[in-house]
Each structure stands twice: as C-alpha cells, then as structure tokens.
Design a protein around this motif. Structure first.
Motif, short mmCIF file in Angstrom:
data_model
loop_
_atom_site.label_atom_id
_atom_site.label_comp_id
_atom_site.label_asym_id
_atom_site.label_seq_id
_atom_site.Cartn_x
_atom_site.Cartn_y
_atom_site.Cartn_z
N VAL A 349 0.85 -1.20 0.00
CA VAL A 349 0.00 0.00 0.00
C VAL A 349 0.88 1.25 0.00
O VAL A 349 0.69 2.19 -0.78
CB VAL A 349 -0.95 -0.01 1.21
N TRP A 350 1.86 1.25 0.86
CA TRP A 350 2.79 2.40 0.93
C TRP A 350 3.58 2.52 -0.37
O TRP A 350 3.79 3.63 -0.87
CB TRP A 350 3.73 2.23 2.11
N LEU A 351 4.06 1.35 -0.92
CA LEU A 351 4.89 1.38 -2.12
C LEU A 351 4.13 1.98 -3.30
O LEU A 351 4.63 2.88 -3.99
CB LEU A 351 5.37 -0.03 -2.45
N VAL A 352 2.90 1.52 -3.53
CA VAL A 352 2.12 2.00 -4.68
C VAL A 352 1.68 3.44 -4.47
O VAL A 352 1.74 4.27 -5.41
CB VAL A 352 0.91 1.08 -4.92
N LYS A 353 1.28 3.78 -3.26
CA LYS A 353 0.83 5.15 -2.98
C LYS A 353 1.96 6.15 -3.17
O LYS A 353 1.76 7.24 -3.73
CB LYS A 353 0.29 5.22 -1.56
N SER A 354 3.18 5.78 -2.76
CA SER A 354 4.32 6.67 -2.93
C SER A 354 4.65 6.87 -4.41
O SER A 354 5.05 7.97 -4.83
CB SER A 354 5.54 6.13 -2.18
N LEU A 355 4.48 5.82 -5.21
CA LEU A 355 4.70 5.96 -6.64
C LEU A 355 3.70 6.93 -7.26
O LEU A 355 4.06 7.78 -8.10
CB LEU A 355 4.59 4.60 -7.33
N VAL A 356 2.43 6.81 -6.87
CA VAL A 356 1.41 7.70 -7.40
C VAL A 356 1.71 9.14 -7.01
O VAL A 356 1.59 10.08 -7.83
CB VAL A 356 0.02 7.26 -6.90
N GLN A 391 8.33 -1.85 -8.34
CA GLN A 391 8.17 -0.42 -8.63
C GLN A 391 8.30 -0.16 -10.12
O GLN A 391 7.51 0.59 -10.71
CB GLN A 391 9.22 0.39 -7.86
N GLN A 392 9.29 -0.79 -10.75
CA GLN A 392 9.48 -0.58 -12.18
C GLN A 392 8.29 -1.10 -12.97
O GLN A 392 7.87 -0.47 -13.95
CB GLN A 392 10.76 -1.28 -12.64
N ALA A 393 7.72 -2.25 -12.57
CA ALA A 393 6.56 -2.80 -13.27
C ALA A 393 5.37 -1.85 -13.19
O ALA A 393 4.69 -1.60 -14.20
CB ALA A 393 6.20 -4.16 -12.69
N VAL A 394 5.10 -1.30 -12.00
CA VAL A 394 3.97 -0.39 -11.84
C VAL A 394 4.22 0.91 -12.61
O VAL A 394 3.31 1.46 -13.26
CB VAL A 394 3.72 -0.11 -10.34
N ILE A 395 5.46 1.43 -12.55
CA ILE A 395 5.78 2.65 -13.29
C ILE A 395 5.60 2.43 -14.79
O ILE A 395 5.11 3.32 -15.51
CB ILE A 395 7.22 3.10 -12.97
N ASN A 396 5.98 1.25 -15.30
CA ASN A 396 5.78 0.96 -16.73
C ASN A 396 4.31 1.02 -17.10
O ASN A 396 3.95 1.56 -18.16
CB ASN A 396 6.35 -0.42 -17.06
N MET A 398 1.93 2.71 -15.49
CA MET A 398 1.48 4.11 -15.36
C MET A 398 1.97 4.94 -16.55
O MET A 398 1.22 5.76 -17.10
CB MET A 398 1.99 4.70 -14.04
N SER A 399 3.23 4.73 -16.95
CA SER A 399 3.76 5.45 -18.11
C SER A 399 3.00 5.09 -19.37
O SER A 399 2.73 5.94 -20.24
CB SER A 399 5.25 5.16 -18.28
N ASN A 400 2.67 3.82 -19.50
CA ASN A 400 1.91 3.37 -20.66
C ASN A 400 0.53 4.02 -20.69
O ASN A 400 0.05 4.45 -21.74
CB ASN A 400 1.78 1.84 -20.61
N ALA A 401 -0.11 4.11 -19.51
CA ALA A 401 -1.43 4.74 -19.43
C ALA A 401 -1.34 6.23 -19.77
O ALA A 401 -2.19 6.79 -20.49
CB ALA A 401 -2.00 4.55 -18.03
N MET A 402 -0.29 6.93 -19.25
CA MET A 402 -0.13 8.35 -19.53
C MET A 402 0.13 8.58 -21.02
O MET A 402 -0.37 9.55 -21.61
CB MET A 402 1.04 8.90 -18.70
N ARG A 403 0.88 7.68 -21.64
CA ARG A 403 1.28 7.86 -23.03
C ARG A 403 0.09 7.72 -23.98
O ARG A 403 0.02 8.40 -25.01
CB ARG A 403 2.36 6.84 -23.37
N TYR A 404 -0.85 6.83 -23.66
CA TYR A 404 -1.94 6.54 -24.59
C TYR A 404 -3.30 7.05 -24.11
O TYR A 404 -4.33 6.58 -24.57
CB TYR A 404 -2.01 5.03 -24.84
N THR A 405 -3.27 7.99 -23.15
CA THR A 405 -4.52 8.62 -22.71
C THR A 405 -4.54 10.07 -23.15
O THR A 405 -3.62 10.84 -22.80
CB THR A 405 -4.66 8.54 -21.17
N PRO A 406 -5.53 10.47 -23.92
CA PRO A 406 -5.58 11.87 -24.39
C PRO A 406 -5.72 12.85 -23.22
O PRO A 406 -6.16 12.50 -22.12
CB PRO A 406 -6.82 11.89 -25.30
N SER A 407 -5.34 14.08 -23.47
CA SER A 407 -5.45 15.13 -22.45
C SER A 407 -6.91 15.27 -21.99
O SER A 407 -7.84 15.21 -22.80
CB SER A 407 -4.95 16.46 -23.02
N GLY A 408 -7.07 15.46 -20.67
CA GLY A 408 -8.40 15.55 -20.09
C GLY A 408 -8.88 14.23 -19.51
O GLY A 408 -9.91 14.19 -18.83
#
Length: 506
Positions: A349-356, A391-396, A398-408
């Motif tokens: 819980v702490w690990l994922v929350k800190s990444l977010v 951590q690297q798996a979750v960041i990957n 999240m980065s994938n979601a940020m990359r393919y999600t339009p603004s807004g």
C-alpha cells in the motif's frame, strides 16, 4: 462493443511447472555436436524386433521340447516296464501250471517260455530253476554264444518273476529284458510315440512361425510412429517448421507424438518470434539512426546550421537509442535470470501510494488526473516482493497509461487483496486495444496501429519487461480493454513467494 480480456503469466502458461534451473546454476562447461547424417541400416527396427521375437520363440520351443520329451519318454519307459512285468508274471504262472502237470521241468513245459520270446523280437527270456541253473535261454546271451546265468544285479530294463507252486514252493525264476528301446511296444504304441514327438515338433515350428508374424506386425506398428517422428524431426531440421507427426493417443507413443508436436509448435513460434524480433529491433534502431544521419548530413552540407537546436535533435535521438538499448538489455537480463531477485517483506500500500504521489505532477503536466485508491481490508498489505522490480513494473504501466490517454482523461491506480494474492491495477481512459491485438500486448516492440499514429515515443518494450518482472514473482497479468474507452492492467502477485527456483523458459 464488448470489453475484451486477456491474461498472461507463469501460473497461466505453465501451471504444472514446478521450477527449473536458472542461468546462474547452469554449468559453464558445454559442448556441441552436429547431427550425424542419416545412414541406411542393414537391419531395420522392425526386422530386429522380429528377430528378437523369433529367437525368444525358438528358445521357448526348445525348452518345451526338452522338458516335454523327457517327461514323455519317462512315461513310455514306465509303460514298457509295466508291460514287461505283466509278461513275466504271466509266463511264470503258465510255467508253474505246466511244472505241476508234468511233475517237474520238461521240454514241453519249457516250450511255453518261448511264447514270451515270440511276443517281440526285442525281448529276451531266461528261465532258471531254484538252484540258479539256466533251464531255458531265449536270446539272453545269444551274442555271447552260450547260455549264462542271469546277472545278480539287473538294470531297470530287466524284470523277473518267481515260479511258485500252489503249495508255495518256489521252483524257478523267469527273467525278461528288452534288447532295444522299443521292446514290448506294439506297433500302435510305437506309432503313437512317434506321432507324439512329430506333433510336438510341428507345434514348436508353428509357434516360431506365428511368433515371427506377430513380432513383425507388432514391431512394424511400433516402428511406424517412431519413423513418423523421425521424418518429422528431419523436416523441421531442414526448415519445414509446419511439419507435425499428427500422432495422438493415451499410450506412451501417442503421448510422445503429442509432446513432440507441442514442442514443434513452440519451436516454430520461437523461431518466428526471433525473426520478428530481429526485424523489429532493426526497425527500431534504424529510426533514430536515420534521424541522426539525416540531421548530421544536413549540417555537413550546410542545409542546417550547426546550432544548439539541431544538435539537440541529434542528442534526443541518441538518448532515445540509449533508452532502447538499455531496455533491451534489461529485458534480456530478466529473461536469462541475470537480474538478481531479492524478495523481502514490503508494505505494498505504501509502495504504490508513494509511486502515485511521485508521478502526480508529471500527469498533471500532461493534462491528466492521477488518483490512488486502497481497496485492501487494511491500511497495510505486507507481501514478499522485490520492491525495486515491482516499482518498475507499476511505473511501466502508469507510463503506458499516460502515453496513450488523451489530455483531459484520468488514470486510476488501485490496490486490493484476493485471498492469498495482492491485486494492483492501473485503469485509464485512453485509446484502448483491439480484441485481436490483446495476445500481442506483451510482445517486444509491439504497438497497436492507433498508438503508432499518436507518435507518443514509446519504445514498445515496457510491457514485455513488466511481464518478465511479474513472472519472477510467480504472478500473472490481466489486461481488459475496449477501443476508444480505455484499458485496465491488473497485476496479481502472491503474498508469499515459493522457495523454489524460477524457470525462465518461454
């Protein structure tokens, strides 16, 4: 449009795999030999099996003949002995009556002894009086040219019978012996014995022939699937990756054929994947290299000025190339087991929350909302994981979601518990993935057509690295997506890692 789902992971693909030997444990000593060219053997497997069946049958027939012949011969010997004794007793009884009628030994009385001699040419008869004097010799010692008393010790082919008067007085003895193996055997008896041995011999020959036929048919049926597997293996070796044995069944040969076909399918996929990987790597490396080459040549020709702006273009492409090579190197190390796996008890819980929290500003700069939610039953969720790799798996993701999600749009990172597993999900409102593309999501350098059109700068390696990390944790990844509405990636990881080596075979 229905939401599609795809799940991958070691526990899905290799449910019966109990571990393997890692690359660190492999012996450094190795050797390689080319396959020996196929040569035609003088004796095929079917012929050798037939010969083995025939040899076994011949041995059994010989044992049968020896044992049965010995027993059969003993029965005939016993039968002959009984006939001899019966003839001796009958002769003694007749001589006793004649002795009593004539009042002593007379030529007329002794003439009845010749009746026993006339029974068979192979029977010798001798009559002695009570003092041991030879009274009659019917060929007993004819080869010696005279009459001799019967031997005191007689062999098992000699019988005797005492000549007793009604008063009980013994007046002589009758001796009988056979002069050949067929003594006292009637013509029918001799034919029966001869026919019996002939029948036994014929039965042995027939059994050998039948064994050869059965052995040939059995060995041919056994050799046919083996030959099929050999030919299929040779076809695959010669480049025909689509060759299959087509063997099926519940016996060992059928299971071997099915296993071989599964292996051939896996090899075909691996080789095709290797070829595709080579092509993808060449394409991915070619893009930044061509961009750098074009910019440098333009600056050399004076088309572009050698200023900070154009040097920055080259620098960006070099950095991109460096990131690509670094990602490929990390993926290779993960697949080969060279990346150390150091699990320890970690509060997820702490690990994922800190990444977010650390990524929140980056998402805001892209015009996206990033949220975290804890669906676990408590504020802490302790699991045995490698925190750096996870951590690297979750960041990957999240980065994938940020990359393919339009603004807004928005991205939601959630953590939950399902019995002995922890679930970490990343949900976005991005472009989504087509249903037919879901199984290829975790392939190297794969990107959907829509994501390529966005030119987001992704390397196409992050999800492959994530899959390898989750495999190291003995977990699975589930992806659910719908075109134009978004995608959800869910990591399922056991709270406690099994104490066993992790296989990296794919």
């Amino acid at each position: 449009m229905a939401r599609a789902k795809f799940e991958i992971g070691k526990r899905i693909r290799r449910a019966s795999d109990h571990g393997g030997v890692s690359a660190q444990d492999a012996n450094d000593r190795a050797s390689f030999n080319t396959i020996r060219p196929h040569t035609k053997q003088h004796l095929s497997y079917a012929k050798r099996m037939t010969g083995a069946f025939a040899a076994t049958s011949v041995m059994c027939a010989l044992v049968f003949l020896i044992v049965l012949g010995e027993v059969w011969e003993q029965q005939f010997q016993s039968y002959t002995q009984q006939n001899m004794q019966s003839l001796a007793d009958a002769t003694a009884t007749t001589l006793s009556k004649k002795y009593e009628e004539d009042g002593g030994w007379s030529s007329d009385a002794l003439s009845y002894a010749s009746m026993a001699s006339n029974t068979s040419s192979d029977v010798a008869v001798q009559v002695q009086n009570s003092r041991g004097d030879v009274l009659y010799d019917g060929g007993w010692n004819a080869e010696e040219g005279g009459s001799q008393p019967a031997p005191a010790v007689v062999n098992d082919r000699t019988v005797d019978a005492q000549i007793n008067l009604p008063t009980g007085e013994t007046v002589g003895t009758v001796y009988l012996r056979t002069l050949g193996p067929d003594g006292l055997l009637t013509h029918a008896d001799a034919n029966f014995r001869s026919n019996s041995y002939t029948a036994i011999l014929i039965a042995a020959v027939v059994s050998v022939i039948l064994s050869c036929i059965i052995g040939f048919l059995f060995s041919r049926s056994l050799a046919r699937p083996i030959d099929k597997i050999t030919k299929t293996a040779r076809q695959i070796r010669n480049g025909d990756l689509s060759a299959r044995t087509g063997l099926k069944g519940n016996d060992e040969i059928g299971q071997l054929g099915e296993t071989f076909d599964d292996m051939a399918t896996s090899v075909e996929k691996d080789i095709k994947h290797e070829r595709r990987l080579t092509s993808d790597v060449a394409h991915e490396l070619r893009t930044p290299l061509m961009a750098m080459q074009a910019t440098v040549e333009a600056m050399q020709d004076g088309v572009y000025p050698t200023d900070a702006q154009h040097l920055e273009v080259v620098d960006n492409e070099v950095r991109r190339l460096s990131r690509l090579v670094g990602a490929m190197l990390q993926l290779s190390r993960l697949e080969n087991g060279k990346t150390p796996f150091r699990p320890k008890k970690t509060d997820l819980v702490w690990l994922v929350k800190s990444l977010v929290t650390s990524q929140e500003q980056l998402f805001q700069d892209k015009g996206l909302q990033l949220r975290f939610t804890n669906e676990a039953p408590s504020k802490q969720l302790i699991a045995e994981v490698d925190p750096d790799l996870l951590q690297q798996a979750v960041i990957n993701l999240m980065s994938n979601a940020m990359r393919y999600t339009p603004s807004g749009g928005w991205v939601l990172v959630a953590i939950a518990q399902d019995h002995s597993d922890v679930l970490i999900s990343v949900t976005d409102t991005g472009i989504g993935i087509a249903k037919e593309d879901l199984p290829r999501t975790f392939s190297r350098f794969w990107r959907s057509d829509a994501s390529r059109e966005m030119e987001s700068g992704g390397l196409g390696v992050g999800l492959a690295v994530t899959k390898e990390i989750i495999d190291r944790h003995n977990g699975t990844i589930t992806v659910e997506s719908e075109l134009g509405k978004g995608t959800t990636f869910t990591l399922r990881i056991p709270l406690n890692q099994e104490k066993q080596p992790v296989s990296h075979n794919h």
